[in-house]
Design a protein around this motif. Structure first.
Motif, PDB file in Angstrom:
ATOM      1  N   HIS A 137      40.712 -24.357 -21.043  1.00  0.00           N
ATOM      2  CA  HIS A 137      40.265 -23.071 -21.597  1.00  0.00           C
ATOM      3  C   HIS A 137      40.934 -21.929 -20.845  1.00  0.00           C
ATOM      4  O   HIS A 137      41.430 -22.083 -19.729  1.00  0.00           O
ATOM      5  N   LYS A 138      40.968 -20.803 -21.499  1.00  0.00           N
ATOM      6  CA  LYS A 138      41.418 -19.558 -20.879  1.00  0.00           C
ATOM      7  C   LYS A 138      40.403 -18.487 -21.217  1.00  0.00           C
ATOM      8  O   LYS A 138      39.702 -18.567 -22.229  1.00  0.00           O
ATOM      9  N   ASN A 139      40.313 -17.478 -20.371  1.00  0.00           N
ATOM     10  CA  ASN A 139      39.381 -16.383 -20.601  1.00  0.00           C
ATOM     11  C   ASN A 139      40.172 -15.127 -20.936  1.00  0.00           C
ATOM     12  O   ASN A 139      40.756 -14.498 -20.071  1.00  0.00           O
ATOM     13  N   PHE A 140      40.244 -14.837 -22.239  1.00  0.00           N
ATOM     14  CA  PHE A 140      40.990 -13.657 -22.677  1.00  0.00           C
ATOM     15  C   PHE A 140      40.167 -12.903 -23.708  1.00  0.00           C
ATOM     16  O   PHE A 140      39.869 -13.433 -24.775  1.00  0.00           O
ATOM     17  N   LYS A 141      39.816 -11.665 -23.384  1.00  0.00           N
ATOM     18  CA  LYS A 141      39.052 -10.827 -24.303  1.00  0.00           C
ATOM     19  C   LYS A 141      40.002  -9.855 -24.990  1.00  0.00           C
ATOM     20  O   LYS A 141      40.694  -9.078 -24.347  1.00  0.00           O
ATOM     21  N   GLY A 142      40.039  -9.911 -26.331  1.00  0.00           N
ATOM     22  CA  GLY A 142      40.923  -9.045 -27.090  1.00  0.00           C
ATOM     23  C   GLY A 142      40.420  -7.623 -27.177  1.00  0.00           C
ATOM     24  O   GLY A 142      39.273  -7.328 -26.825  1.00  0.00           O
ATOM     25  N   PRO A 143      41.264  -6.711 -27.647  1.00  0.00           N
ATOM     26  CA  PRO A 143      40.849  -5.316 -27.822  1.00  0.00           C
ATOM     27  C   PRO A 143      39.633  -5.209 -28.745  1.00  0.00           C
ATOM     28  O   PRO A 143      39.530  -5.945 -29.735  1.00  0.00           O
ATOM     29  N   SER A 144      38.729  -4.303 -28.435  1.00  0.00           N
ATOM     30  CA  SER A 144      37.474  -4.183 -29.184  1.00  0.00           C
ATOM     31  C   SER A 144      37.673  -3.720 -30.617  1.00  0.00           C
ATOM     32  O   SER A 144      36.809  -3.938 -31.469  1.00  0.00           O
ATOM     33  N   PHE A 145      38.822  -3.066 -30.917  1.00  0.00           N
ATOM     34  CA  PHE A 145      39.039  -2.566 -32.272  1.00  0.00           C
ATOM     35  C   PHE A 145      39.535  -3.658 -33.224  1.00  0.00           C
ATOM     36  O   PHE A 145      39.682  -3.419 -34.425  1.00  0.00           O
ATOM     37  N   LEU A 146      39.801  -4.855 -32.700  1.00  0.00           N
ATOM     38  CA  LEU A 146      40.211  -5.974 -33.537  1.00  0.00           C
ATOM     39  C   LEU A 146      39.060  -6.967 -33.665  1.00  0.00           C
ATOM     40  O   LEU A 146      38.222  -7.078 -32.768  1.00  0.00           O
ATOM     41  N   PRO A 147      39.007  -7.719 -34.779  1.00  0.00           N
ATOM     42  CA  PRO A 147      37.925  -8.700 -34.958  1.00  0.00           C
ATOM     43  C   PRO A 147      37.938  -9.771 -33.869  1.00  0.00           C
ATOM     44  O   PRO A 147      39.000 -10.217 -33.427  1.00  0.00           O
ATOM     45  N   ASN A 148      36.760 -10.182 -33.452  1.00  0.00           N
ATOM     46  CA  ASN A 148      36.653 -11.198 -32.398  1.00  0.00           C
ATOM     47  C   ASN A 148      37.322 -12.511 -32.780  1.00  0.00           C
ATOM     48  O   ASN A 148      37.882 -13.214 -31.924  1.00  0.00           O
ATOM     49  N   TRP A 149      37.274 -12.867 -34.089  1.00  0.00           N
ATOM     50  CA  TRP A 149      37.797 -14.166 -34.499  1.00  0.00           C
ATOM     51  C   TRP A 149      39.287 -14.300 -34.271  1.00  0.00           C
ATOM     52  O   TRP A 149      39.816 -15.413 -34.233  1.00  0.00           O
ATOM     53  N   MET A 150      39.999 -13.169 -34.118  1.00  0.00           N
ATOM     54  CA  MET A 150      41.435 -13.245 -33.851  1.00  0.00           C
ATOM     55  C   MET A 150      41.732 -13.845 -32.478  1.00  0.00           C
ATOM     56  O   MET A 150      42.853 -14.288 -32.217  1.00  0.00           O
ATOM     57  N   PHE A 151      40.736 -13.865 -31.599  1.00  0.00           N
ATOM     58  CA  PHE A 151      40.952 -14.345 -30.241  1.00  0.00           C
ATOM     59  C   PHE A 151      40.103 -15.569 -29.905  1.00  0.00           C
ATOM     60  O   PHE A 151      40.388 -16.277 -28.944  1.00  0.00           O
TER      61      PHE A 151
END
Length: 441
Positions: free
Chosen positions: A306-320
């Motif tokens: 696993h990796k811990n990467f949080k995407g930008p808040s303005f993009l949908p969570n499912w993209m990450f």
């Protein structure tokens, strides 16, 4: 997720047409990918023909002959297979057996097979009889390379599937040894690079036999291959065929599969709460019994990649991070309150690598399309394709789940090895073709 068109129509239009569950979304997108590839390849071949780089070939054909007995038999056999299986799917499939299992089983509709056999055999006889002459004639016809795109696509389809199966079983040799017949005839398990390599060999052989310059053919095929791969990956993403990435511990899935931002220790709690899934590949069924649901097992919870990467808040969570609810593999834990055939989701969101590859390869296609007319040296466009394809796949493998090999202290996947070799092959091809062009001046 939409394992088949039944789920698409149910979600989009609120109708439940059970007959649509025989139309797998992954297969549909693969078919669309081949159509798109044919359109792009035809366009490029015509352009090269106008430039005088590709030439027609004259062939003698016989016209006015009635259908031979062998032609009628072949058409009837093809019709029987299609009728036996397709009409069987619609009218004879046992409840509880999914379409993929049925297609690769011995079951079918005999009456449907006979009906379609008679139909196709009759149509072949009628078509030939309509064109029949008193005396069959030998005629000389001119066939351009773009006229052969249909043959090229069919070869690509047949040998692509064979190669994808072959390389997948080589990659998962232990599973193949346990059940060789089941692995060979299962609907799952396809490796892109295996399909690409074997299809390329078959098509190049065909081109050489038909007098098509291979170097111009592969240049024409480069943009087509890139966009076809992008479209095919849409099918992987929409169906949830298991071709996803490692877990993204920055997110967690709720009981319905929706991705939300994880709190501290959420990923650890998911691991400990689903130890049977991660260590044994099992998860509860509707009766609470542990059943086999995946072959991706780990020796310990600490080995779960696993990796811990949080995407930008303005993009949908499912993209990450995406849990692939209702995935076609029925992989994962049960979705609360869902009694459909496909009612499972991954216990923790993973990186949706098919989505990334669709975006990346679409952009790379647009790049190849934009530069194709400016590059005059034969083979360079295909060399650039090999470099871009190899680099893209090598990078995405860093967050994908795949079998690894141990080579001199390194642990690459099969795709990483092949993509690295394609990258080097692309560089070598460009250098060789550039040098040949200079020597010819």
């Amino acid at each position: 997720m939409y394992p088949n068109l039944y789920y698409v129509f149910k979600d989009w239009f609120g109708v439940e047409w059970k007959g649509l569950n025989i139309l797998n979304t992954f297969g549909l997108m693969v078919a669309i990918a081949f159509i798109v590839a044919a359109i792009v390849l035809t366009s490029e071949l015509k352009r090269k023909e106008k430039l005088g780089l590709l030439f027609p070939r004259e062939e003698m054909i016989t016209v006015g002959k009635p259908a031979s007995l062998m032609e009628l038999i072949i058409n009837a056999l093809i019709g029987f297979v299609f009728g036996f299986k397709i009409l069987g799917l619609i009218f004879s499939r046992p409840e509880g057996m999914n379409p993929q299992e049925y297609i690769f089983s011995s079951q079918g509709n005999i009456l449907g097979g006979l009906a379609v056999a008679i139909l196709l055999g009759g149509l072949k006889w009628y078509d030939r009889n309509k064109q029949k002459l008193k005396e069959p004639e030998r005629r000389n016809v001119r066939i351009w390379p773009h006229d052969r795109v249909g043959d090229i696509i069919i070869l690509g389809l047949i040998f692509g599937i064979l190669g994808a199966k072959l390389f997948d079983n080589l990659e998962n040799w232990d599973d193949f040894i346990k059940d060789p017949i089941g692995r060979l005839f299962s609907a799952s398990g396809l490796t892109f690079y295996g399909g690409l390599i074997l299809a390329a060999v078959a098509i190049c052989w065909y081109a050489s036999k038909r007098g098509i310059k291979i170097i111009h053919l592969v240049d024409s095929a480069a943009p087509a291959l890139m966009i076809a791969y992008a479209v095919g990956r849409i099918g992987c993403q929409v169906a949830g065929d298991g071709d996803w990435g490692i877990y993204n511990s920055a997110y967690v899935a709720d009981s319905k599969g929706k991705t939300i931002v994880a709190k501290p220790d959420d990923f650890k709690n998911v691991l400990t709460g689903n130890t049977a899934y991660f260590l044994e590949g099992k998860a509860p069924d509707t009766a609470g019994r542990l059943i086999y649901v995946t072959d991706r097992k780990h020796g310990s919870l600490a080995e779960v990649a696993h990796k811990n990467f949080k995407g930008p808040s303005f993009l949908p969570n499912w993209m990450f991070g995406y849990a692939y609810p209702k995935n076609v593999n029925s992989d994962g834990i049960l979705i609360t309150g869902d009694n459909d055939e496909h009612n499972r989701m991954l216990p923790s969101p993973v990186f949706p690598t098919p989505f990334y590859e669709t975006i990346a390869c679409t952009l790379l296609f647009l790049f190849l399309w934009s530069i194709r007319k400016r590059i005059k040296t034969p083979g360079v466009i295909f060399g650039i394709y090999l470099i871009l394809n190899g680099a893209e796949r090598f990078l995405v493998e860093k967050i994908r789940v795949n079998t690894t090999y141990s080579i001199a202290g390194f642990h690459p996947t099969q795709a990483e090895i092949i993509s690295f070799l394609l990258f080097l092959a692309g560089i070598c091809l460009i250098l060789i073709q550039k040098q040949r062009t200079k020597s010819a001046v």
